[in-house]
Design an enzyme around this catalytic site. Structure first.
Site, PDB file in Angstrom:
ATOM      1  CE1 TYR A  63      -3.240  -2.821   0.167  1.00  0.00           C
ATOM      2  CE2 TYR A  63      -3.667  -2.309   2.468  1.00  0.00           C
ATOM      3  CZ  TYR A  63      -3.929  -3.060   1.343  1.00  0.00           C
ATOM      4  OH  TYR A  63      -4.884  -4.041   1.392  1.00  0.00           O
ATOM      5  CB  SER A  64       1.015   4.345  -0.120  1.00  0.00           C
ATOM      6  OG  SER A  64      -0.354   4.656  -0.268  1.00  0.00           O
TER       7      SER A  64
END
Length: 343
Positions: A63-64
């Site tokens: 994530y990110s």
């Protein structure tokens, strides 16, 4: 907030959990559209969730590009012991050929990287994020078992696996005396009930906790998208960061939203709150993971923990959203009455 047991572990987790996919990602081509919460916003979101009784928080190394784990670690710096902290491994985290998958090499490297980003010495629930057809269960389960024995992981789970894959993994764990999956994280919603065909009965039979992602089908069940298109400036974006994810049968989906709207009106609550409450009323569901962009969205979703739907509500929602039985389920159902105990 109500709490439920996580599989057969004896660990209590909140029936509403916080997903950290909205943390970080500003300017990222995928995650930037999902929330892009900065440090201060992430800190406030985590504090509000914990204050509301949430004790399960989920993220992933991908994530990110790892920023979600970093921001979550910062938000938990003074309250680490208040949460069951979950993260995941599998998706590519770099350009190299071994920067993804289930190999012992990647799992061990990814685990150490997640621990550094989260600022902790252990992860409570470490999950395989997706299926890897190249790595045998024997290898990855042995690697995860080592991580548990080293004290770096408390429990192991999986996400997005088929029922047969989870059953095979449980068999390998039993045969080799390895730690077993205690949970599976799956997509499940009023417009995505495929999990009921095999995953739900497997989870019930094997004592595996069911954690739900995308309970609003990427925002479709918010009611902001009408039959003519988008009613306001809203684009559905799900875990892949792509529009219209997860996929929704729009004709059936709008029928579901119509009934959802009627039920919400009876209770004088929002559509998302009813959609989450419906999931909490389903067998095998342990916790529903919500990914909020604002504190208001978080509080509304958390409110589903106290919403009790009536039999009328549940019947109406079930009838409009129920999937036709797939083989071999329909033939099992056809002959099931012959095997029921006499009244």
């Amino acid at each position: 907030m109500k709490y439920r047991l996580l599989g057969n572990t004896g660990v209590w987790v909140s029936e509403i959990s916080l997903g950290a996919m909205t943390f970080g990602g500003g300017g990222h081509p995928v995650y930037g559209a999902l929330g892009a919460l900065g440090r201060e916003e992430s800190d406030r979101m985590v504090a509000a969730a914990l204050d509301a009784g949430v004790n399960l928080i989920d993220t992933a190394d991908v994530y990110s590009d790892g920023e979600s784990e970093e921001l979550l670690g910062h938000a938990l710096r003074n309250r680490r012991d208040d949460v069951v902290l979950a993260t995941k491994v599998h998706a590519p985290t770099g350009p190299g050929p071994n920067d993804a998958g289930w190999s012992r090499l990647h799992v061990m490297q990814a685990l150490e990287a997640s621990l550094r980003r989260l600022g902790t010495d252990h992860i409570d629930l470490y999950q395989l994020h997706n299926f890897d057809p190249l790595t045998p269960f024997e290898e990855v389960l042995a690697a995860l078992d080592d991580a548990v024995r080293q004290g770096k992981v408390r429990y192991i789970g999986c996400a997005n696996l088929a029922a047969w894959q989870i059953s095979k993994a449980l068999g390998v764990s039993a045969a080799r005396n390895l730690n077993r999956f205690v949970s599976v994280q799956s997509y499940y919603s009023l417009v995505g009930r495929d999990a009921e065909r095999d995953l739900v009965p497997m989870a019930q039979a094997e004592g595996v906790g069911l954690l739900v992602w995308s309970p609003l089908a990427g925002g479709f069940l918010s009611g902001k998208i009408n039959r003519e298109g988008v009613a306001s400036e809203v684009t559905r974006r799900g875990a892949a960061g792509a529009p219209d994810f997860p996929p929704v049968d729009l004709e059936r989906g709008h029928d579901v939203v119509d009934v959802l709207r009627a039920v919400a009106a009876r209770h004088e609550v929002s559509l998302p709150r009813v959609a989450v409450a419906w999931l909490l009323a389903q067998p095998a569901v342990t916790s529903v993971t919500v990914g909020a962009r604002t504190i208001e969205q978080l509080n509304d979703n958390v409110g589903a923990s106290g919403l009790v739907l009536t039999e009328q509500d549940l019947t109406e929602l079930d009838e409009v959203s129920r999937l036709p039985l797939a083989y071999p389920n329909w033939i099992h159902a056809a002959f099931a009455p012959a095997r029921q105990p006499n009244g």
